[in-house]
Design a protein around this motif. Structure first.
Motif: not given
Length: 327
Positions: A28-56
């Motif tokens: 929780x502290x890491x989240x408050x201090x901005x030292x945490x990030x998240x990746x998202x998945x939808x039905x097993x599909x990760x969220x990636x950069x459109x077009x290149x599809x080469x980066x989460x």
């Protein structure tokens, strides 16, 4: 193999920070201090950069879609690990979101080419099928995506206690489920699968399953059974599928395969017989392919055979066999 961990989904050296899974205050502290990030998945599909599809796409934990809980499934937060700079990486699941026109898209096929874009997420971010993009991601992003996908698949199929049947609860930052009734603890499942580079002199044994794209052949594979060694599983699976007998077996490399929760154990086996009798319940066809023919296959020049899926350990083992770099 000296470079076994260069296989897709392997070798990024992720610090999984297991000691932090039971320390919610620290997270929780890491989240408050901005030292945490998240990746998202939808039905097993990760969220990636459109077009290149080469980066989460990594979102801050205070992003509105995470903070509000809108379309982010309850109790889906999983701690995946810690980066070298101390940043914690989480995953969140959005599988309850229903995109407009979903009924018109093709999902859960051999290769799902559809992309989904959520209106509350960056416009240059899309959800894309992991098997489609796995060779485009760097090693760290591939490991993070595969880990999250496998864990969410396990949670989706293990919502009830196997001991007493009561609904279980997520624990240990997503790495455990606990039963509130009988106190049983349940841990993520990984299914061991042997996949075999079966050799006879200058030839390799290849097979295909029904429903694969026309002409596609790959290495034989099968689940390891209880009470069975890896070597015994290799010999049994090859015998069951083709009636080819196998002598010496050695381990080559492994690959976490989150479709849904397998660990592919790549082995080399030396055939002691060559006659093939296919079990049609197991596979559709099996053939011996020479090294020269396999070179044609990889070059896209073989008239009848298409290569194994790029990024899969079968492709990795065959490529190293061709290059004579199995040792």
């Amino acid at each position: 193999m000296r470079h076994a961990e260069t296989v897709t989904f392997g070798g990024s050296g992720l610090d999984r920070a297991a000691a932090l899974r039971s320390m919610p205050d620290l997270m929780d502290r890491a989240r408050r201090e901005g030292t945490a990030l998240s990746i998202l998945l939808w039905r097993g599909k990760p969220l990636v950069q459109a077009g290149s599809l080469d980066q989460l796409v990594r979102l801050p934990m205070d992003h509105p879609i995470i903070k509000s809980g809108r379309h982010v499934d309850a109790d889906s937060e999983i701690l995946l690990g810690r980066e070298a700079d101390g940043t914690l990486v989480f995953a969140h699941d959005m599988s309850s979101w229903l995109p407009a026109g979903l009924e018109a898209t093709s999902l859960n096929t051999f290769l799902d080419a559809s992309e989904q874009q959520h209106p509350d997420l960056p416009q240059d971010a899309v959800f894309a099928e992991l098997r489609r993009i796995m060779t485009s991601l760097n090693a760290r992003d591939a490991e993070l995506a595969a880990t999250a996908k496998a864990l969410y698949s396990w949670h989706a199929s293990h919502g009830f206690c196997a001991c007493c049947g009561v609904a279980s609860e997520i624990a240990q930052a997503g790495w455990q489920r606990g039963c509130p009734s009988c106190n049983a603890q349940h841990f993520p499942r990984t299914d061991p699968v042997v996949i075999m580079l079966i050799l006879n002199g200058n030839s390799v044994l290849m097979g295909r399953s029904p429903g694969w794209p026309d002409g596609m052949y790959s290495l034989l594979a099968g689940f390891v059974e209880p009470g069975e060694t890896i070597e015994a599983a290799v010999r049994r699976e090859v015998m069951e599928e083709t009636q080819v007998q196998v002598g010496a077996v050695r381990y080559l490399a492994s690959q976490p395969w989150a479709f849904p929760t397998s660990l592919m154990i790549g082995c080399e086996g030396i055939a002691t017989s060559t006659e093939i009798t296919v079990d049609p319940v197991e596979i559709e066809d099996a053939i011996w392919v020479t090294r020269e023919e396999m070179a044609q296959v990889f070059a896209g020049q073989h008239p009848d055979i298409a290569p194994a899926r790029k990024g899969a350990i079968a492709h990795f083992l065959l490529r190293n066999w061709l290059a004579d770099t199995l040792d």
